[in-house]
Write a protein that holds these residues in place. Sequence first.
Motif, mmCIF file in Angstrom:
data_model
loop_
_atom_site.group_PDB
_atom_site.id
_atom_site.type_symbol
_atom_site.label_atom_id
_atom_site.label_comp_id
_atom_site.label_asym_id
_atom_site.label_seq_id
_atom_site.Cartn_x
_atom_site.Cartn_y
_atom_site.Cartn_z
ATOM 1 N N LEU A 179 0.820 -1.208 0.000
ATOM 2 C CA LEU A 179 0.000 0.000 0.000
ATOM 3 C C LEU A 179 0.853 1.257 0.000
ATOM 4 N N LEU A 180 2.038 1.168 0.608
ATOM 5 C CA LEU A 180 2.929 2.330 0.658
ATOM 6 C C LEU A 180 3.724 2.498 -0.632
ATOM 7 N N GLY A 181 3.638 1.528 -1.528
ATOM 8 C CA GLY A 181 4.389 1.610 -2.777
ATOM 9 C C GLY A 181 5.832 1.207 -2.649
ATOM 10 N N GLN A 182 6.190 0.627 -1.503
ATOM 11 C CA GLN A 182 7.575 0.206 -1.313
ATOM 12 C C GLN A 182 7.897 -1.078 -2.063
ATOM 13 N N VAL A 183 6.873 -1.876 -2.337
ATOM 14 C CA VAL A 183 7.018 -3.134 -3.067
ATOM 15 C C VAL A 183 5.948 -3.185 -4.148
ATOM 16 N N VAL A 184 6.328 -3.613 -5.330
ATOM 17 C CA VAL A 184 5.373 -3.742 -6.443
ATOM 18 C C VAL A 184 4.693 -5.108 -6.357
ATOM 19 N N ASN A 185 3.385 -5.123 -6.550
ATOM 20 C CA ASN A 185 2.610 -6.354 -6.419
ATOM 21 C C ASN A 185 2.687 -7.191 -7.700
ATOM 22 N N THR A 186 3.844 -7.761 -7.953
ATOM 23 C CA THR A 186 4.007 -8.606 -9.142
ATOM 24 C C THR A 186 3.352 -9.975 -8.968
ATOM 25 N N ASN A 187 3.111 -10.376 -7.726
ATOM 26 C CA ASN A 187 2.504 -11.685 -7.483
ATOM 27 C C ASN A 187 1.116 -11.787 -8.102
ATOM 28 N N ALA A 188 0.358 -10.694 -8.057
ATOM 29 C CA ALA A 188 -1.007 -10.727 -8.590
ATOM 30 C C ALA A 188 -1.004 -11.019 -10.080
ATOM 31 N N THR A 189 -0.077 -10.396 -10.799
ATOM 32 C CA THR A 189 0.024 -10.645 -12.243
ATOM 33 C C THR A 189 0.388 -12.099 -12.513
ATOM 34 N N PHE A 190 1.386 -12.574 -11.814
ATOM 35 C CA PHE A 190 1.831 -13.957 -11.997
ATOM 36 C C PHE A 190 0.724 -14.950 -11.668
ATOM 37 N N LEU A 191 0.071 -14.775 -10.533
ATOM 38 C CA LEU A 191 -0.971 -15.710 -10.117
ATOM 39 C C LEU A 191 -2.164 -15.679 -11.071
ATOM 40 N N SER A 192 -2.526 -14.500 -11.559
ATOM 41 C CA SER A 192 -3.633 -14.401 -12.511
ATOM 42 C C SER A 192 -3.354 -15.203 -13.771
ATOM 43 N N GLU A 193 -2.137 -15.102 -14.265
ATOM 44 C CA GLU A 193 -1.769 -15.839 -15.474
ATOM 45 C C GLU A 193 -1.791 -17.341 -15.228
ATOM 46 N N GLU A 194 -1.262 -17.763 -14.088
ATOM 47 C CA GLU A 194 -1.223 -19.192 -13.790
ATOM 48 C C GLU A 194 -2.622 -19.764 -13.583
ATOM 49 N N LEU A 195 -3.471 -19.036 -12.901
ATOM 50 C CA LEU A 195 -4.833 -19.503 -12.682
ATOM 51 C C LEU A 195 -5.617 -19.543 -13.989
ATOM 52 N N ALA A 196 -5.428 -18.522 -14.814
ATOM 53 C CA ALA A 196 -6.112 -18.513 -16.112
ATOM 54 C C ALA A 196 -5.694 -19.707 -16.954
ATOM 55 N N ASP A 197 -4.424 -20.046 -16.875
ATOM 56 C CA ASP A 197 -3.929 -21.200 -17.619
ATOM 57 C C ASP A 197 -4.576 -22.502 -17.153
ATOM 58 N N LEU A 198 -5.045 -22.514 -15.902
ATOM 59 C CA LEU A 198 -5.722 -23.692 -15.362
ATOM 60 C C LEU A 198 -7.233 -23.643 -15.584
ATOM 61 N N GLY A 199 -7.712 -22.596 -16.268
ATOM 62 C CA GLY A 199 -9.142 -22.466 -16.498
ATOM 63 C C GLY A 199 -9.884 -21.841 -15.344
ATOM 64 N N ILE A 200 -9.163 -21.227 -14.409
ATOM 65 C CA ILE A 200 -9.770 -20.569 -13.248
ATOM 66 C C ILE A 200 -9.726 -19.067 -13.490
ATOM 67 N N GLU A 201 -10.879 -18.442 -13.543
ATOM 68 C CA GLU A 201 -10.944 -17.025 -13.881
ATOM 69 C C GLU A 201 -10.839 -16.153 -12.635
ATOM 70 N N VAL A 202 -9.955 -15.188 -12.690
ATOM 71 C CA VAL A 202 -9.763 -14.247 -11.587
ATOM 72 C C VAL A 202 -10.632 -13.018 -11.827
ATOM 73 N N TYR A 203 -11.490 -12.716 -10.864
ATOM 74 C CA TYR A 203 -12.426 -11.603 -11.012
ATOM 75 C C TYR A 203 -12.011 -10.362 -10.222
ATOM 76 N N TYR A 204 -11.241 -10.551 -9.151
ATOM 77 C CA TYR A 204 -10.901 -9.413 -8.301
ATOM 78 C C TYR A 204 -9.459 -9.504 -7.812
#
Length: 415
Positions: A13-38
């Motif tokens: 929240l402070l911007g000290q770390v970039v949330n790259t995990n969300a991008t990575f996890l979204s791609e991996e879940l999509a590849d498994l047919g699991i849609e990320v909505y939020y």
Amino acid sequence: MKAEIIAVGTELLLGQVVNTNATFLSEELADLGIEVYYHTVVGDNLQRLLDVLNEAEQRSDLIVLCGGLGPTEDDLTKDGVALHIQKELVQDPDGMEKLQEFFRFSKRKMTPNNLQQALIIEGGISIPNPTGLAVGTLVTARDTSYLLLPGPPSELKPMVFQHVRPLLKELFPTKEQLMSRVLRFYGIGESQLVTDLKELIDQQTNPTLAPYAKPNEVTLRLTAKVSSEATGEAMLQQLEDQVLALVGEFFYGYGDENTLEETTVKLLTEHGKTLAAAESLTAGLFQSMIGNVSGASKVLKGGVVTYSAEMKTALLGVPERLIKEHGTVSEACAIAMADGTLKLTDADLAVSFTGAAGPDELEGHPPGTVWIGLAQKGQPTIAEQYHFNRDRQYVRYSAAMKGLDLIRRAVLKEK
């Protein structure tokens, strides 16, 4: 299956770390047919985490939490999820054994707070951490599954590849899967790309296409929801053919990680061509970009940084009278620099960069004025003028990218 990702950590929240995990996890879940909505980010606060979990439970089948599994007091994710689903935290034997072995081997004293890294939620499935100590958990309660993973990407990614993907495939098999293909374009802006592809975008259903602007280039992600890989490949290929029929002139490669410099080095290697460079305003940036690519030594013979007029004359043989008559920010100077570099290195191609990076004018030319020369054995030397905007570093990077594209096109032209 609907999923959402909750990243836990005040540092996000402070911007000290970039949330790259969300991008990575979204791609991996999509590849498994699991849609990320939020996607949600919440700080290290137990009540706010409980509020987020209460909301997420109402709308998602799978809630993936990353971060907050460490040994410190602000690592509250396991406590929050356990409290939310009214379960206890229990010790994972394998996790405890690894934890104890780590401290034995490192000959360090294990403080009591480290023990919480070996805790999992009662009734959950333990997820080993190949590169760290914090154990993950997959637990289901009230028709919602909770997947808890550590925050550091160096720990999270190996866990996903080695354990999470196989586990999710087994527990949540899907009839459909999402398949994606990323096309990369240089030399066309996002607005122009969208305009040229308007009809395809307006008519999209399945597969879909979405543009993403990046510095100096645009990527286009094609995505198909399919029941088989063969069907997906056919659908994506058909859409790609339609896209390239409209904007294929600017297409240079595939994938999120592929870069223009990698494509250029690959082309030069395939054609057995060597390259050299003379850099003024880019001051070595172009050669550095080439040098970042594995295998660059096969194509990059070398080059010079001739930042001053004196060095252009001393190292590349650019005549003093030419500089006095035309200036260093000129077509004539760019051509002479490229010719001098070709002669100096005996490379197959030589590129030169000269111009005004800014923020001030140079020789009466506004910032962003750049000349790029290209010399090739057996071909007349050319130079093109460009006008790049924004700040000094962006101008330099834009010039280097344009040089890469000029070389790429010159090599392709010989096919």
